[in-house]
Design an enzyme around this catalytic site. Structure first.
Site, PDB file in Angstrom:
ATOM      1  NE  ARG A   1       7.887  -2.228   6.197  1.00  0.00           N
ATOM      2  CZ  ARG A   1       6.574  -2.186   6.361  1.00  0.00           C
ATOM      3  NH1 ARG A   1       5.803  -1.696   5.408  1.00  0.00           N
ATOM      4  NH2 ARG A   1       6.023  -2.662   7.445  1.00  0.00           N
TER       5      ARG A   1
ATOM      6  NE  ARG B   1       2.318  -4.755  11.304  1.00  0.00           N
ATOM      7  CZ  ARG B   1       3.356  -4.640  10.484  1.00  0.00           C
ATOM      8  NH1 ARG B   1       4.528  -5.168  10.801  1.00  0.00           N
ATOM      9  NH2 ARG B   1       3.229  -4.008   9.346  1.00  0.00           N
TER      10      ARG B   1
ATOM     11  CE  LYS C   1      -1.924  -1.100   3.970  1.00  0.00           C
ATOM     12  NZ  LYS C   1      -1.165  -2.328   4.266  1.00  0.00           N
TER      13      LYS C   1
ATOM     14  NE  ARG D   1      -4.487  -1.175   9.680  1.00  0.00           N
ATOM     15  CZ  ARG D   1      -3.310  -0.745   9.292  1.00  0.00           C
ATOM     16  NH1 ARG D   1      -3.196   0.356   8.622  1.00  0.00           N
ATOM     17  NH2 ARG D   1      -2.260  -1.435   9.593  1.00  0.00           N
TER      18      ARG D   1
ATOM     19  NE  ARG E   1       6.244  -0.096   9.990  1.00  0.00           N
ATOM     20  CZ  ARG E   1       5.111  -0.193   9.306  1.00  0.00           C
ATOM     21  NH1 ARG E   1       5.018   0.378   8.102  1.00  0.00           N
ATOM     22  NH2 ARG E   1       4.081  -0.836   9.782  1.00  0.00           N
TER      23      ARG E   1
HETATM   24  P1  AP5 Z   1       4.942  -1.536   1.873  1.00  0.00           P
HETATM   25  O1  AP5 Z   1       4.574  -0.752   0.664  1.00  0.00           O
HETATM   26  O2  AP5 Z   1       5.664  -0.833   2.955  1.00  0.00           O
HETATM   27  O3  AP5 Z   1       3.640  -2.319   2.434  1.00  0.00           O
HETATM   28  P2  AP5 Z   1       2.370  -1.785   3.213  1.00  0.00           P
HETATM   29  O4  AP5 Z   1       1.174  -2.414   2.609  1.00  0.00           O
HETATM   30  O5  AP5 Z   1       2.394  -0.295   3.291  1.00  0.00           O
HETATM   31  O6  AP5 Z   1       2.627  -2.452   4.629  1.00  0.00           O
HETATM   32  P3  AP5 Z   1       2.582  -1.845   6.105  1.00  0.00           P
HETATM   33  O7  AP5 Z   1       3.351  -2.777   6.989  1.00  0.00           O
HETATM   34  O8  AP5 Z   1       2.985  -0.400   6.117  1.00  0.00           O
HETATM   35  O9  AP5 Z   1       1.078  -1.964   6.424  1.00  0.00           O
HETATM   36  P4  AP5 Z   1       0.451  -1.962   7.785  1.00  0.00           P
HETATM   37  O10 AP5 Z   1      -0.938  -1.784   7.342  1.00  0.00           O
HETATM   38  O11 AP5 Z   1       0.718  -3.078   8.674  1.00  0.00           O
HETATM   39  O12 AP5 Z   1       1.201  -0.738   8.561  1.00  0.00           O
HETATM   40  P5  AP5 Z   1       0.777   0.738   8.900  1.00  0.00           P
HETATM   41  O13 AP5 Z   1       1.990   1.555   8.897  1.00  0.00           O
HETATM   42  O14 AP5 Z   1      -0.383   1.170   8.079  1.00  0.00           O
HETATM   43  O15 AP5 Z   1       5.809  -2.793   1.373  1.00  0.00           O
HETATM   44  C1  AP5 Z   1       6.333  -3.724   2.306  1.00  0.00           C
HETATM   45  C2  AP5 Z   1       7.662  -4.300   1.763  1.00  0.00           C
HETATM   46  O16 AP5 Z   1       7.374  -5.031   0.582  1.00  0.00           O
HETATM   47  C3  AP5 Z   1       8.706  -3.229   1.369  1.00  0.00           C
HETATM   48  O17 AP5 Z   1       9.980  -3.675   1.710  1.00  0.00           O
HETATM   49  C4  AP5 Z   1       8.545  -3.103  -0.152  1.00  0.00           C
HETATM   50  O18 AP5 Z   1       9.766  -2.738  -0.766  1.00  0.00           O
HETATM   51  C5  AP5 Z   1       8.102  -4.512  -0.529  1.00  0.00           C
HETATM   52  N1  AP5 Z   1       7.176  -4.513  -1.673  1.00  0.00           N
HETATM   53  C6  AP5 Z   1       6.167  -3.652  -1.903  1.00  0.00           C
HETATM   54  N2  AP5 Z   1       5.522  -3.976  -3.050  1.00  0.00           N
HETATM   55  C7  AP5 Z   1       6.145  -5.077  -3.531  1.00  0.00           C
HETATM   56  C8  AP5 Z   1       5.935  -5.892  -4.698  1.00  0.00           C
HETATM   57  N3  AP5 Z   1       4.962  -5.613  -5.579  1.00  0.00           N
HETATM   58  N4  AP5 Z   1       6.761  -6.939  -4.883  1.00  0.00           N
HETATM   59  C9  AP5 Z   1       7.762  -7.233  -3.988  1.00  0.00           C
HETATM   60  N5  AP5 Z   1       8.009  -6.481  -2.872  1.00  0.00           N
HETATM   61  C10 AP5 Z   1       7.204  -5.424  -2.652  1.00  0.00           C
HETATM   62  O19 AP5 Z   1       0.245   0.574  10.406  1.00  0.00           O
HETATM   63  C11 AP5 Z   1       1.131   0.309  11.470  1.00  0.00           C
HETATM   64  C12 AP5 Z   1       0.366   0.233  12.779  1.00  0.00           C
HETATM   65  O20 AP5 Z   1      -0.265   1.501  13.036  1.00  0.00           O
HETATM   66  C13 AP5 Z   1      -0.783  -0.783  12.845  1.00  0.00           C
HETATM   67  O21 AP5 Z   1      -0.336  -2.059  13.200  1.00  0.00           O
HETATM   68  C14 AP5 Z   1      -1.674  -0.151  13.910  1.00  0.00           C
HETATM   69  O22 AP5 Z   1      -1.159  -0.377  15.191  1.00  0.00           O
HETATM   70  C15 AP5 Z   1      -1.554   1.322  13.614  1.00  0.00           C
HETATM   71  N6  AP5 Z   1      -2.573   1.794  12.659  1.00  0.00           N
HETATM   72  C16 AP5 Z   1      -2.344   2.349  11.438  1.00  0.00           C
HETATM   73  N7  AP5 Z   1      -3.502   2.666  10.841  1.00  0.00           N
HETATM   74  C17 AP5 Z   1      -4.492   2.295  11.697  1.00  0.00           C
HETATM   75  C18 AP5 Z   1      -5.901   2.358  11.638  1.00  0.00           C
HETATM   76  N8  AP5 Z   1      -6.548   2.847  10.570  1.00  0.00           N
HETATM   77  N9  AP5 Z   1      -6.602   1.882  12.695  1.00  0.00           N
HETATM   78  C19 AP5 Z   1      -5.977   1.409  13.794  1.00  0.00           C
HETATM   79  N10 AP5 Z   1      -4.639   1.310  13.910  1.00  0.00           N
HETATM   80  C20 AP5 Z   1      -3.894   1.755  12.866  1.00  0.00           C
HETATM   81 MG    MG Z   2       2.577   1.112   4.843  1.00  0.00          MG
END
Ligand code: AP5
Ligand code: MG
Length: 221
Positions: free
Chosen positions: A135, A179, A22, A97, A168
């Site tokens: 990552r 997660r 994402k 979410r 991270r």
């Molecule tokens: P990346 O693009 O970073 O993936 P992502 O989908 O953004 O994954 P996240 O871990 O950021 O999602 P998340 O939803 O758990 O975390 P968030 O920060 O939102 O890609 C990942 C890796 O894969 C990278 O190394 C990249 O290079 C590689 N990659 C990407 N695309 C690829 C491809 N096509 N092929 C191969 N490799 C690829 O949330 C963190 C925390 O915040 C949550 O756990 C929660 O505690 C809190 N939080 C955030 N939002 C909310 C909410 N709305 N409600 C409640 N809590 C929340």
């Molecule tokens: Mg992300």
């Protein structure tokens, strides 16, 4: 690659499991189509770094791999979405979410500012683990790297800005499992919610980032 001009009016929700890509896709799409990139994860990490009351409240949940309570997140996003840069076009990365978050978002948007696209980045769960453990994120510019599939030229140094790249704190195996469990239980039901509203579009995101991005632009036209 430049985005079609129509995409500049998109108000898109990016859905997908942790590691689905994402953030990678949102960064590229927001840069090329001038959409505000609103990542709730990035916003929360920023609050944690600043040591604000919101950050302190969120930290214990994030450290445990759990979702932060709806009341905290909903207020934060509603405030962000009212800022001038998000007036007409945005990408919500990681929000909503939960069903209450999705309902609150719908209620807070007028018909003229409603969600136009919901993109689901589909990736098999067994692929996600390797993406997350490998990552690395630039602590200065936020660029997303991977030690194997998208390495920096110099280990630990961002190619784009020279900042240091870090892992991270929630990208450790036991936290990843939690997660993913939160995703399956609380976030996956949103697929049906948006399917019923005829907004859901699915992308096979288990392909190269460039191929995924090309399809994303087509879907957002
Ligand atoms: P990346 O693009 O970073 O993936 P992502 O989908 O953004 O994954 P996240 O871990 O950021 O999602 P998340 O939803 O758990 O975390 P968030 O920060 O939102 O890609 C990942 C890796 O894969 C990278 O190394 C990249 O290079 C590689 N990659 C990407 N695309 C690829 C491809 N096509 N092929 C191969 N490799 C690829 O949330 C963190 C925390 O915040 C949550 O756990 C929660 O505690 C809190 N939080 C955030 N939002 C909310 C909410 N709305 N409600 C409640 N809590 C929340
Ligand atoms: Mg992300």
């Amino acid at each position: 690659m430049s985005a079609p001009s129509k995409a500049t009016n998109a108000r898109a929700v990016f859905l997908g499991a942790p590691g689905a890509g994402k953030g990678t896709q949102a960064k590229q799409a927001s840069a090329s189509a001038q959409l505000a990139h609103i990542s709730t994860g990035d916003m929360l990490r920023h609050e944690v770094t600043l040591g604000t009351a919101l950050g302190l409240q969120a930290k214990s949940f994030m450290d445990a791999g759990k979702l932060v309570p709806d009341a905290v997140i909903i207020g934060m996003v509603q405030e962000r979405i009212r800022k001038p840069d998000a007036k007409s076009a945005w990408i919500l990365d990681g929000f909503p979410r939960t069903l209450p978050q999705a309902e609150a978002l719908d209620k807070s948007l007028s018909a003229a500012s409603a969600v136009t696209h919901v993109i689901y980045f589909a990736v098999p769960e067994q692929v996600l683990f390797g993406r997350l453990t490998g990552r690395r994120t630039c602590s200065k510019c936020g660029a997303i790297w991977h030690v194997e599939t998208k390495p920096t030229k110099l280990a630990g140094v961002c190619d784009l800005c020279g900042g240091s790249t870090v892992q991270r704190s929630d990208d450790h195996p036991e936290k990843i499992s939690k997660r993913l469990e939160e995703y399956r239980t609380l976030t996956a039901p949103l697929l049906a919610y948006y399917k019923n509203r005829k907004l859901l579009r699915e992308i096979d995101a288990n392909r190269s980032p460039a191929v995924v991005f090309k399809e994303l632009l087509e879907l957002m036209q």
